[in-house]
Design an enzyme around this catalytic site. Structure first.
Site, PDB file in Angstrom:
ATOM      1  N   HIS A 100      -0.692   0.245  -9.564  1.00 15.45           N
ATOM      2  CA  HIS A 100      -1.349  -0.653  -8.591  1.00 15.45           C
ATOM      3  C   HIS A 100      -2.020  -1.821  -9.321  1.00 15.45           C
ATOM      4  O   HIS A 100      -3.233  -2.048  -9.166  1.00 15.45           O
ATOM      5  CB  HIS A 100      -2.357   0.137  -7.743  1.00 15.45           C
ATOM      6  N   GLU A 119      -3.045   7.671  -4.250  1.00 15.13           N
ATOM      7  CA  GLU A 119      -3.541   7.190  -5.556  1.00 15.13           C
ATOM      8  C   GLU A 119      -4.956   7.741  -5.766  1.00 15.13           C
ATOM      9  O   GLU A 119      -5.705   7.849  -4.801  1.00 15.13           O
ATOM     10  CB  GLU A 119      -3.613   5.649  -5.556  1.00 15.13           C
ATOM     11  N   ARG A 122       0.877  -1.165   0.000  1.00 17.53           N
ATOM     12  CA  ARG A 122       0.000   0.000   0.000  1.00 17.53           C
ATOM     13  C   ARG A 122       0.916   1.217   0.000  1.00 17.53           C
ATOM     14  O   ARG A 122       1.974   1.213   0.655  1.00 17.53           O
ATOM     15  CB  ARG A 122      -0.897   0.040   1.241  1.00 17.53           C
TER      16      ARG A 122
END
Ligand SMILES: NC(=O)c1ccc[n+]([C@@H]2O[C@H](COP(=O)([O-])OP(=O)(O)OC[C@H]3O[C@@H](n4cnc5c(N)ncnc54)[C@H](O)[C@@H]3O)[C@@H](O)[C@H]2O)c1
Ligand SMILES: O=C(O)[C@H](O)[C@H](O)COP(=O)(O)O
Length: 370
Positions: A254, A237, A208
Protein backbone atom coordinates in the site's frame (compact mmCIF):
# COMPACT_ATOMS: atom_id res chain seq x y z
CA UNK A 1 -5.17 25.32 20.00
CA UNK A 2 -4.29 21.64 20.52
CA UNK A 3 -3.53 19.38 17.60
CA UNK A 4 -2.96 15.64 17.81
CA UNK A 5 -1.09 14.37 14.76
CA UNK A 6 0.04 10.97 13.56
CA UNK A 7 3.80 10.99 14.02
CA UNK A 8 4.43 9.44 10.59
CA UNK A 9 2.84 12.26 8.58
CA UNK A 10 5.90 13.57 6.71
CA UNK A 11 7.12 17.19 6.59
CA UNK A 12 4.82 18.23 9.45
CA UNK A 13 7.04 18.62 12.49
CA UNK A 14 7.65 22.24 13.46
CA UNK A 15 5.22 23.71 10.92
CA UNK A 16 2.08 24.20 13.03
CA UNK A 17 3.89 24.74 16.35
CA UNK A 18 3.83 28.55 16.14
CA UNK A 19 0.03 28.48 16.36
CA UNK A 20 -0.70 25.28 18.26
CA UNK A 21 0.48 22.75 20.78
CA UNK A 22 1.08 19.66 18.65
CA UNK A 23 1.19 16.20 20.15
CA UNK A 24 2.60 13.51 17.82
CA UNK A 25 1.30 9.99 18.38
CA UNK A 26 1.80 6.59 16.86
CA UNK A 27 -1.31 5.02 15.39
CA UNK A 28 -1.61 2.75 18.44
CA UNK A 29 -1.54 5.81 20.69
CA UNK A 30 -4.68 7.25 19.08
CA UNK A 31 -6.83 6.42 22.12
CA UNK A 32 -9.87 8.26 23.55
CA UNK A 33 -7.70 9.43 26.45
CA UNK A 34 -5.01 10.86 24.15
CA UNK A 35 -7.33 12.69 21.74
CA UNK A 36 -10.00 13.95 24.14
CA UNK A 37 -8.48 17.42 24.60
CA UNK A 38 -7.53 17.99 20.97
CA UNK A 39 -9.23 20.60 18.81
CA UNK A 40 -7.98 18.99 15.61
CA UNK A 41 -6.62 15.62 14.53
CA UNK A 42 -4.20 15.15 11.64
CA UNK A 43 -4.49 11.51 10.61
CA UNK A 44 -3.53 8.88 8.04
CA UNK A 45 -5.47 5.89 6.73
CA UNK A 46 -4.21 3.70 9.60
CA UNK A 47 -5.79 5.95 12.25
CA UNK A 48 -9.34 4.73 12.66
CA UNK A 49 -11.56 7.68 13.55
CA UNK A 50 -14.50 5.89 15.11
CA UNK A 51 -17.22 6.78 17.60
CA UNK A 52 -15.20 4.87 20.23
CA UNK A 53 -12.23 7.17 19.67
CA UNK A 54 -14.13 10.44 19.44
CA UNK A 55 -17.15 10.29 21.73
CA UNK A 56 -16.82 12.73 24.64
CA UNK A 57 -13.80 14.48 23.07
CA UNK A 58 -13.62 18.16 22.13
CA UNK A 59 -12.33 17.34 18.62
CA UNK A 60 -13.85 19.78 16.13
CA UNK A 61 -11.92 18.89 12.98
CA UNK A 62 -10.38 15.70 11.61
CA UNK A 63 -8.16 16.24 8.61
CA UNK A 64 -6.61 13.26 6.82
CA UNK A 65 -3.47 13.50 4.70
CA UNK A 66 -5.00 10.94 2.32
CA UNK A 67 -7.37 10.68 -0.59
CA UNK A 68 -9.36 7.80 0.92
CA UNK A 69 -11.53 8.46 3.96
CA UNK A 70 -12.93 5.02 4.69
CA UNK A 71 -11.00 5.12 8.01
CA UNK A 72 -13.28 7.96 9.23
CA UNK A 73 -16.75 7.15 10.54
CA UNK A 74 -18.22 10.05 8.60
CA UNK A 75 -21.77 9.27 9.66
CA UNK A 76 -20.82 9.54 13.34
CA UNK A 77 -18.79 12.71 12.71
CA UNK A 78 -21.70 14.34 10.88
CA UNK A 79 -24.06 13.45 13.75
CA UNK A 80 -21.59 14.63 16.39
CA UNK A 81 -20.82 17.88 14.57
CA UNK A 82 -17.18 16.98 13.96
CA UNK A 83 -15.97 18.39 10.66
CA UNK A 84 -13.86 15.98 8.60
CA UNK A 85 -11.71 16.51 5.54
CA UNK A 86 -9.66 14.30 3.26
CA UNK A 87 -7.02 15.51 0.80
CA UNK A 88 -8.59 15.01 -2.63
CA UNK A 89 -6.10 14.25 -5.37
CA UNK A 90 -3.03 14.76 -3.15
CA UNK A 91 -1.29 11.61 -4.35
CA UNK A 92 -3.23 10.82 -7.55
CA UNK A 93 -0.18 11.34 -9.79
CA UNK A 94 1.84 9.06 -7.52
CA UNK A 95 -0.67 6.22 -7.86
CA UNK A 96 -0.82 6.64 -11.63
CA UNK A 97 2.98 6.52 -11.86
CA UNK A 98 2.98 3.41 -9.65
CA UNK A 99 0.49 1.66 -11.94
CA UNK A 100 2.41 2.70 -15.03
CA UNK A 101 5.73 1.52 -13.55
CA UNK A 102 4.16 -1.84 -12.71
CA UNK A 103 2.75 -2.28 -16.20
CA UNK A 104 6.06 -1.28 -17.83
CA UNK A 105 8.00 -3.68 -15.60
CA UNK A 106 5.80 -6.60 -16.64
CA UNK A 107 5.77 -5.52 -20.30
CA UNK A 108 9.59 -5.40 -20.37
CA UNK A 109 9.86 -8.78 -18.67
CA UNK A 110 7.42 -10.39 -21.12
CA UNK A 111 8.74 -8.53 -24.16
CA UNK A 112 5.17 -7.41 -24.88
CA UNK A 113 4.93 -3.65 -25.58
CA UNK A 114 2.09 -1.82 -23.87
CA UNK A 115 1.44 0.25 -26.98
CA UNK A 116 -1.77 -0.93 -28.60
CA UNK A 117 -3.00 -2.77 -25.50
CA UNK A 118 -6.39 -1.80 -24.11
CA UNK A 119 -6.58 -0.78 -20.46
CA UNK A 120 -9.93 -0.65 -18.67
CA UNK A 121 -10.00 1.95 -15.90
CA UNK A 122 -12.68 1.34 -13.28
CA UNK A 123 -13.27 4.59 -11.41
CA UNK A 124 -12.19 7.66 -13.36
CA UNK A 125 -11.72 10.24 -10.62
CA UNK A 126 -8.51 11.95 -9.51
CA UNK A 127 -6.40 8.79 -9.85
CA UNK A 128 -8.18 7.20 -12.81
CA UNK A 129 -7.80 10.39 -14.87
CA UNK A 130 -4.04 10.44 -14.21
CA UNK A 131 -3.76 6.77 -15.20
CA UNK A 132 -5.63 7.61 -18.38
CA UNK A 133 -3.25 10.50 -19.16
CA UNK A 134 -0.13 8.33 -18.85
CA UNK A 135 -1.55 5.35 -20.73
CA UNK A 136 -2.96 7.47 -23.59
CA UNK A 137 0.30 9.42 -23.90
CA UNK A 138 2.17 6.12 -24.16
CA UNK A 139 -0.06 4.84 -26.98
CA UNK A 140 -2.47 2.57 -25.15
CA UNK A 141 -6.22 2.40 -25.77
CA UNK A 142 -8.36 3.35 -22.80
CA UNK A 143 -11.82 2.14 -21.76
CA UNK A 144 -13.41 4.09 -18.91
CA UNK A 145 -15.99 2.78 -16.46
CA UNK A 146 -17.56 5.09 -13.90
CA UNK A 147 -21.32 4.65 -13.44
CA UNK A 148 -21.73 7.58 -11.01
CA UNK A 149 -20.02 9.90 -13.48
CA UNK A 150 -21.86 8.39 -16.45
CA UNK A 151 -25.15 9.05 -14.66
CA UNK A 152 -24.23 12.64 -13.82
CA UNK A 153 -22.45 13.59 -17.06
CA UNK A 154 -23.98 11.28 -19.68
CA UNK A 155 -22.87 7.87 -20.99
CA UNK A 156 -20.56 9.29 -23.65
CA UNK A 157 -16.99 8.18 -23.08
CA UNK A 158 -17.93 5.57 -20.48
CA UNK A 159 -18.56 1.83 -20.88
CA UNK A 160 -20.23 -0.77 -18.66
CA UNK A 161 -17.99 -2.93 -16.47
CA UNK A 162 -18.97 -5.95 -18.59
CA UNK A 163 -17.42 -4.28 -21.66
CA UNK A 164 -14.15 -3.91 -19.76
CA UNK A 165 -14.36 -7.55 -18.68
CA UNK A 166 -14.79 -8.57 -22.31
CA UNK A 167 -12.41 -6.21 -24.12
CA UNK A 168 -9.59 -5.11 -21.82
CA UNK A 169 -6.05 -6.53 -21.82
CA UNK A 170 -5.44 -4.77 -18.49
CA UNK A 171 -7.98 -3.82 -15.81
CA UNK A 172 -7.13 -1.33 -13.09
CA UNK A 173 -9.42 -0.34 -10.19
CA UNK A 174 -9.51 3.23 -8.85
CA UNK A 175 -12.80 3.51 -7.00
CA UNK A 176 -13.33 4.52 -3.40
CA UNK A 177 -14.28 1.70 -1.01
CA UNK A 178 -18.02 2.02 -0.40
CA UNK A 179 -20.21 -0.57 1.27
CA UNK A 180 -23.67 0.85 0.66
CA UNK A 181 -25.70 2.41 -2.11
CA UNK A 182 -26.27 1.70 -5.79
CA UNK A 183 -22.62 2.08 -6.67
CA UNK A 184 -21.13 0.18 -3.72
CA UNK A 185 -17.64 -1.04 -4.60
CA UNK A 186 -16.95 -3.59 -1.88
CA UNK A 187 -16.03 -6.81 -3.74
CA UNK A 188 -16.79 -5.16 -7.09
CA UNK A 189 -13.99 -7.33 -8.45
CA UNK A 190 -15.69 -10.53 -7.32
CA UNK A 191 -16.67 -13.89 -8.73
CA UNK A 192 -19.12 -12.44 -11.25
CA UNK A 193 -16.56 -9.99 -12.64
CA UNK A 194 -13.73 -12.52 -12.88
CA UNK A 195 -16.03 -15.07 -14.59
CA UNK A 196 -16.74 -12.58 -17.38
CA UNK A 197 -13.08 -11.88 -18.23
CA UNK A 198 -12.34 -12.79 -21.83
CA UNK A 199 -8.75 -11.80 -22.60
CA UNK A 200 -6.79 -13.03 -19.57
CA UNK A 201 -6.22 -9.40 -18.58
CA UNK A 202 -3.58 -8.15 -16.20
CA UNK A 203 -5.35 -7.12 -13.01
CA UNK A 204 -4.36 -4.14 -10.85
CA UNK A 205 -5.75 -3.00 -7.52
CA UNK A 206 -4.20 0.13 -6.00
CA UNK A 207 -7.46 1.50 -4.60
CA UNK A 208 -8.59 -0.32 -1.45
CA UNK A 209 -8.15 -4.02 -0.69
CA UNK A 210 -11.82 -4.79 -0.21
CA UNK A 211 -12.64 -3.57 -3.73
CA UNK A 212 -11.60 -7.10 -4.71
CA UNK A 213 -12.80 -10.31 -3.10
CA UNK A 214 -9.67 -12.19 -2.04
CA UNK A 215 -11.13 -15.70 -2.50
CA UNK A 216 -12.51 -14.84 -5.93
CA UNK A 217 -9.22 -13.21 -6.95
CA UNK A 218 -7.22 -16.22 -5.77
CA UNK A 219 -9.53 -18.51 -7.71
CA UNK A 220 -9.35 -16.38 -10.86
CA UNK A 221 -5.55 -16.31 -10.67
CA UNK A 222 -5.26 -20.06 -10.15
CA UNK A 223 -7.73 -20.74 -12.99
CA UNK A 224 -5.71 -18.51 -15.33
CA UNK A 225 -8.55 -16.00 -15.78
CA UNK A 226 -6.08 -13.19 -15.17
CA UNK A 227 -2.67 -13.06 -16.79
CA UNK A 228 -0.68 -10.90 -14.40
CA UNK A 229 -1.47 -9.46 -11.00
CA UNK A 230 -0.32 -6.14 -9.51
CA UNK A 231 -1.50 -5.61 -5.95
CA UNK A 232 -0.81 -2.61 -3.76
CA UNK A 233 -4.00 -2.84 -1.70
CA UNK A 234 -5.10 -5.93 0.18
CA UNK A 235 -8.04 -7.05 2.22
CA UNK A 236 -7.30 -7.11 5.93
CA UNK A 237 -4.08 -5.04 5.79
CA UNK A 238 -1.55 -5.38 7.34
CA UNK A 239 -2.29 -9.10 7.75
CA UNK A 240 -2.29 -9.91 4.06
CA UNK A 241 -3.17 -13.20 2.37
CA UNK A 242 0.12 -15.07 1.87
CA UNK A 243 -1.17 -17.22 -1.00
CA UNK A 244 -2.21 -14.09 -2.88
CA UNK A 245 1.21 -12.60 -2.22
CA UNK A 246 2.79 -15.70 -3.77
CA UNK A 247 0.55 -15.51 -6.83
CA UNK A 248 0.97 -11.76 -7.42
CA UNK A 249 3.36 -10.68 -10.16
CA UNK A 250 4.09 -7.42 -8.32
CA UNK A 251 3.13 -7.05 -4.66
CA UNK A 252 3.61 -3.89 -2.62
CA UNK A 253 2.51 -2.76 0.86
CA UNK A 254 0.00 0.00 0.00
CA UNK A 255 2.63 2.50 -1.09
CA UNK A 256 1.28 3.52 -4.52
CA UNK A 257 0.42 6.98 -3.22
CA UNK A 258 3.68 7.36 -1.30
CA UNK A 259 5.60 9.74 -3.56
CA UNK A 260 7.31 12.54 -1.66
CA UNK A 261 5.21 14.96 -3.74
CA UNK A 262 1.97 13.22 -2.74
CA UNK A 263 2.95 13.15 0.92
CA UNK A 264 3.85 16.85 0.91
CA UNK A 265 0.55 17.68 -0.82
CA UNK A 266 -1.38 15.71 1.83
CA UNK A 267 0.38 17.44 4.72
CA UNK A 268 -0.09 20.87 3.14
CA UNK A 269 -3.79 20.24 2.54
CA UNK A 270 -4.28 19.24 6.21
CA UNK A 271 -2.63 22.46 7.35
CA UNK A 272 -4.75 24.50 4.94
CA UNK A 273 -7.86 22.81 6.34
CA UNK A 274 -6.80 23.87 9.84
CA UNK A 275 -6.17 27.43 8.66
CA UNK A 276 -9.57 27.66 7.05
CA UNK A 277 -11.53 25.96 9.81
CA UNK A 278 -9.98 27.79 12.75
CA UNK A 279 -9.36 31.06 10.87
CA UNK A 280 -5.62 31.03 11.67
CA UNK A 281 -2.51 31.63 9.58
CA UNK A 282 0.25 29.02 9.52
CA UNK A 283 3.20 31.01 8.18
CA UNK A 284 5.45 28.00 7.66
CA UNK A 285 3.16 26.13 5.24
CA UNK A 286 5.46 27.13 2.39
CA UNK A 287 8.18 24.95 3.96
CA UNK A 288 6.16 21.80 3.31
CA UNK A 289 7.96 20.74 0.14
CA UNK A 290 9.37 17.39 -1.00
CA UNK A 291 13.18 17.06 -1.04
CA UNK A 292 15.12 17.44 -4.29
CA UNK A 293 15.89 14.00 -5.81
CA UNK A 294 19.41 12.64 -5.27
CA UNK A 295 20.00 12.63 -9.03
CA UNK A 296 17.58 15.10 -10.61
CA UNK A 297 19.06 14.70 -14.09
CA UNK A 298 18.42 11.53 -16.11
CA UNK A 299 20.83 11.06 -19.01
CA UNK A 300 19.22 8.79 -21.62
CA UNK A 301 22.65 8.00 -23.05
CA UNK A 302 23.45 5.92 -20.00
CA UNK A 303 20.86 3.31 -21.04
CA UNK A 304 21.60 0.64 -23.67
CA UNK A 305 18.02 0.02 -24.75
CA UNK A 306 14.44 0.83 -23.75
CA UNK A 307 15.65 4.34 -22.94
CA UNK A 308 12.24 5.80 -22.20
CA UNK A 309 11.19 2.89 -19.99
CA UNK A 310 14.50 2.91 -18.09
CA UNK A 311 14.10 6.64 -17.49
CA UNK A 312 10.59 6.08 -16.14
CA UNK A 313 11.78 3.34 -13.79
CA UNK A 314 14.72 5.42 -12.48
CA UNK A 315 12.81 7.23 -9.71
CA UNK A 316 10.63 4.30 -8.68
CA UNK A 317 11.03 0.61 -9.50
CA UNK A 318 8.28 -1.50 -7.92
CA UNK A 319 10.46 -4.63 -7.88
CA UNK A 320 12.61 -3.30 -5.04
CA UNK A 321 9.56 -2.93 -2.79
CA UNK A 322 8.09 -6.20 -4.06
CA UNK A 323 11.23 -8.11 -3.06
CA UNK A 324 11.25 -6.62 0.43
CA UNK A 325 7.59 -7.45 1.04
CA UNK A 326 7.99 -11.05 -0.12
CA UNK A 327 10.93 -11.53 2.24
CA UNK A 328 9.08 -10.03 5.22
CA UNK A 329 5.31 -9.96 4.67
CA UNK A 330 4.88 -9.58 8.42
CA UNK A 331 6.58 -6.16 8.19
CA UNK A 332 3.87 -4.65 5.95
CA UNK A 333 3.27 -1.64 8.20
CA UNK A 334 6.95 -1.24 9.02
CA UNK A 335 7.76 -0.86 5.30
CA UNK A 336 5.09 1.82 5.05
CA UNK A 337 6.36 3.72 8.09
CA UNK A 338 10.00 3.55 6.94
CA UNK A 339 9.51 4.10 3.22
CA UNK A 340 11.90 6.08 1.04
CA UNK A 341 9.40 8.35 -0.74
CA UNK A 342 10.33 8.70 -4.43
CA UNK A 343 9.85 11.92 -6.37
CA UNK A 344 7.40 12.09 -9.25
CA UNK A 345 8.47 12.50 -12.92
CA UNK A 346 8.13 16.29 -12.74
CA UNK A 347 11.14 16.48 -10.39
CA UNK A 348 13.47 15.05 -13.07
CA UNK A 349 15.09 16.61 -16.12
CA UNK A 350 15.91 14.38 -19.08
CA UNK A 351 19.03 15.02 -21.16
CA UNK A 352 20.13 13.62 -24.53
CA UNK A 353 16.61 12.78 -25.68
CA UNK A 354 15.82 12.60 -29.41
CA UNK A 355 12.96 14.91 -30.43
CA UNK A 356 10.60 11.94 -30.46
CA UNK A 357 11.70 10.73 -27.01
CA UNK A 358 11.50 14.29 -25.68
CA UNK A 359 7.93 14.66 -26.94
CA UNK A 360 6.75 11.49 -25.22
CA UNK A 361 8.62 12.06 -21.95
CA UNK A 362 7.31 15.64 -21.80
CA UNK A 363 3.75 14.37 -22.25
CA UNK A 364 4.36 11.92 -19.38
CA UNK A 365 5.40 14.84 -17.14
CA UNK A 366 9.24 14.92 -17.22
CA UNK A 367 11.26 18.09 -17.66
CA UNK A 368 13.39 18.12 -20.83
CA UNK A 369 16.73 19.87 -21.32
CA UNK A 370 16.83 21.16 -24.89
N1 LIG B 1 -2.83 2.76 -3.02
C1 LIG B 1 -2.70 4.00 -2.61
O1 LIG B 1 -1.69 4.37 -2.04
C2 LIG B 1 -3.80 4.98 -2.86
C3 LIG B 1 -3.47 6.32 -2.97
C4 LIG B 1 -4.47 7.24 -3.27
C5 LIG B 1 -5.80 6.83 -3.39
N2 LIG B 1 -6.09 5.51 -3.22
C6 LIG B 1 -7.46 5.05 -3.38
O2 LIG B 1 -7.77 5.14 -4.77
C7 LIG B 1 -9.18 5.28 -4.92
C8 LIG B 1 -9.47 6.37 -5.94
O3 LIG B 1 -9.03 7.62 -5.49
P1 LIG B 1 -9.47 8.95 -6.27
O4 LIG B 1 -8.73 10.07 -5.69
O5 LIG B 1 -9.37 8.74 -7.73
O6 LIG B 1 -10.97 9.06 -5.84
P2 LIG B 1 -12.07 9.96 -6.54
O7 LIG B 1 -13.17 10.07 -5.58
O8 LIG B 1 -11.47 11.17 -7.11
O9 LIG B 1 -12.53 9.05 -7.79
C9 LIG B 1 -13.18 7.81 -7.63
C10 LIG B 1 -14.06 7.59 -8.84
O10 LIG B 1 -14.66 6.31 -8.69
C11 LIG B 1 -15.99 6.42 -9.19
N3 LIG B 1 -16.81 5.33 -8.69
C12 LIG B 1 -17.50 5.26 -7.52
N4 LIG B 1 -18.16 4.10 -7.46
C13 LIG B 1 -17.88 3.41 -8.59
C14 LIG B 1 -18.27 2.15 -9.10
N5 LIG B 1 -19.11 1.33 -8.43
N6 LIG B 1 -17.76 1.75 -10.29
C15 LIG B 1 -16.93 2.55 -11.00
N7 LIG B 1 -16.56 3.78 -10.57
C16 LIG B 1 -17.02 4.20 -9.38
C17 LIG B 1 -16.44 7.79 -8.73
O11 LIG B 1 -17.55 8.25 -9.47
C18 LIG B 1 -15.19 8.62 -8.96
O12 LIG B 1 -15.17 9.23 -10.24
C19 LIG B 1 -9.71 5.52 -3.52
O13 LIG B 1 -10.16 4.27 -3.01
C20 LIG B 1 -8.51 5.93 -2.72
O14 LIG B 1 -8.67 5.63 -1.39
C21 LIG B 1 -5.12 4.58 -2.98
O1 LIG C 1 -6.01 7.20 0.32
C1 LIG C 1 -4.83 7.49 0.14
O2 LIG C 1 -4.46 8.66 -0.05
C2 LIG C 1 -3.78 6.43 0.10
O3 LIG C 1 -4.29 5.16 0.23
C3 LIG C 1 -2.68 6.74 1.00
O4 LIG C 1 -1.51 6.44 0.31
C4 LIG C 1 -2.75 6.01 2.29
O5 LIG C 1 -1.58 6.29 2.98
P1 LIG C 1 -1.45 6.39 4.54
O6 LIG C 1 -2.61 7.10 5.07
O7 LIG C 1 -1.41 5.01 5.06
O8 LIG C 1 -0.22 7.14 4.74
Amino acid sequence: MKIVADNTVPYLKGIAEPIAEVNYLTSKEFTPENVKNADALIVRSIDKCTRELLEGSRVKLITSATIGFDHIDTRYCDEAGIAWKNSPGCNAVSVAQYVFAGLLTIALRKGEPLQGKTIGIVGVGHVGKEVEKLCSAYGMNVLRNDPPRAEAEGEDGFVPLDTIAEQADIVTFHTPLTKEGRFATRHLAGEDFFRKLQRKPWFVNASRGAVHNTDALLHARKEGKIGELILDCWENEPDINRKLLELATIATPHIAGFSADGKANGTRMCLENIEKFFQVKIEKIGEVVPPVPETPVIDLDRFDGNRIEQAILTGFNPLTVDRALREHPDRFEWFRANYHHPREYGAYTIVHATPEEAGLLRRLGFGIQQ
